[in-house]
Design an enzyme around this catalytic site. Structure first.
Site, PDB file in Angstrom:
ATOM      1  N   ARG A   1      12.746  -6.029  12.114  1.00  0.00           N
ATOM      2  CA  ARG A   1      11.710  -5.305  13.092  1.00  0.00           C
ATOM      3  C   ARG A   1      11.004  -6.380  13.707  1.00  0.00           C
ATOM      4  O   ARG A   1      10.516  -7.344  13.126  1.00  0.00           O
ATOM      5  CB  ARG A   1      11.011  -4.394  12.177  1.00  0.00           C
TER       6      ARG A   1
ATOM      7  N   ARG B   1      -9.315   0.939   9.083  1.00  0.00           N
ATOM      8  CA  ARG B   1      -8.880  -0.406   9.324  1.00  0.00           C
ATOM      9  C   ARG B   1      -9.999  -1.284   9.882  1.00  0.00           C
ATOM     10  O   ARG B   1     -10.052  -2.594   9.714  1.00  0.00           O
ATOM     11  CB  ARG B   1      -7.650  -0.698  10.286  1.00  0.00           C
TER      12      ARG B   1
ATOM     13  N   ARG C   1      11.990  -8.921   5.325  1.00  0.00           N
ATOM     14  CA  ARG C   1      12.520  -7.311   5.591  1.00  0.00           C
ATOM     15  C   ARG C   1      13.476  -7.423   6.443  1.00  0.00           C
ATOM     16  O   ARG C   1      13.393  -7.673   7.511  1.00  0.00           O
ATOM     17  CB  ARG C   1      11.074  -6.736   5.735  1.00  0.00           C
TER      18      ARG C   1
ATOM     19  N   ARG D   1      -0.993 -10.066  12.838  1.00  0.00           N
ATOM     20  CA  ARG D   1      -1.555  -9.028  12.035  1.00  0.00           C
ATOM     21  C   ARG D   1      -2.435  -9.498  10.999  1.00  0.00           C
ATOM     22  O   ARG D   1      -3.440  -8.702  10.876  1.00  0.00           O
ATOM     23  CB  ARG D   1      -0.257  -8.265  11.696  1.00  0.00           C
TER      24      ARG D   1
ATOM     25  N   LYS E   1       0.874  -1.107  -0.052  1.00  0.00           N
ATOM     26  CA  LYS E   1       0.183   0.129  -0.038  1.00  0.00           C
ATOM     27  C   LYS E   1       0.852   1.237   0.182  1.00  0.00           C
ATOM     28  O   LYS E   1       0.551   2.111  -0.653  1.00  0.00           O
ATOM     29  CB  LYS E   1      -0.913   0.017   1.191  1.00  0.00           C
TER      30      LYS E   1
END
Length: 217
Positions: A156, A88, A123, A167, A13
């Site tokens: 992270r 959300r 990541r 999530r 996004k």
């Protein structure tokens, strides 16, 4: 044009919002970026949000909506804006409508959970300068060492596998109901996000009735 971008964490996004901002000459408003900036500055809000994000939890509606309302009231949003990361939940969507925030299109970037997990868990970010990498898509020249400053690259906490799955579960439970809500308003546009960044971008532009500018960087 006022747009909302929907999609699971890691669906791209933020990248698409930046491209749309350049193409349409309207600002991209990322609640995630604004909250991360508060975390970086270690404000009272930042400390509160950091704990929630580390645990994979959503930030409370009233906090998010107040940030969005303040931002969309600024002069650079007069000709339109792109909302990335909000709403959300169904309650957030209804609250935005109640505030009179007119939305033209709601674009949902569609991508499988397995691909999302591969993207996010790979990541890495430099602890010193904040540069972003990916262990397969954009690896460092030396494993674990930032190309730019020589700092250590780390995963992270909110990109750890267990947090990513949490999530995604929250997304499916809370956010996917927004599709039905905006489908009922005839504003929902579904776009395949499994291809390249450029393919996804072209799909979004087609969905909202914009021509793709091949000269756009």
């Amino acid at each position: 044009m006022n747009l909302i971008l929907l999609g699971a964490p890691g669906a791209g996004k933020g990248t698409q919002a930046e491209l749309l901002s350049e193409q349409l000459h309207i600002p991209s408003i990322s609640t995630g970026n604004m909250l991360r900036e508060a975390i970086r500055k270690e404000t009272q809000l930042g400390k509160q949000v950091k704990q929630l994000m580390d645990d994979g939890q959503l930030v409370p509606d009233e906090l998010i909506l107040s940030i969005v309302a303040e931002r969309t009231a600024q002069n650079d949003c007069k000709n339109g804006f792109i909302l990335d990361g909000v709403p959300r939940t169904l309650s957030q969507a209804k609250a935005l409508d109640a505030k009179g925030l007119q939305i033209d299109h709601v674009v949902s970037i569609e991508i499988d959970d397995d691909m999302i997990e591969l993207r996010m868990t790979g990541r890495r970010v430099c602890e010193k300068c904040g540069a972003s990498y990916h262990i397969t898509a954009n690896p460092t020249k030396v494993e674990g060492i930032c190309d730019l400053c020589g700092g250590e690259t780390v995963q992270r906490k909110d990109d750890a596998p267990e947090t990513v799955r949490k999530r995604l579960a929250i997304y499916h439970e809370s956010t996917e109901v927004l599709k039905e809500y905006y489908l009922g308003q005839q504003k929902l546009r579904l776009v395949d996000g499994k291809g390249s960044i450029e393919e996804t971008f072209a799909g979004i532009l087609a969905a909202i009735g914009e021509k793709y500018d091949h000269n756009q960087k």
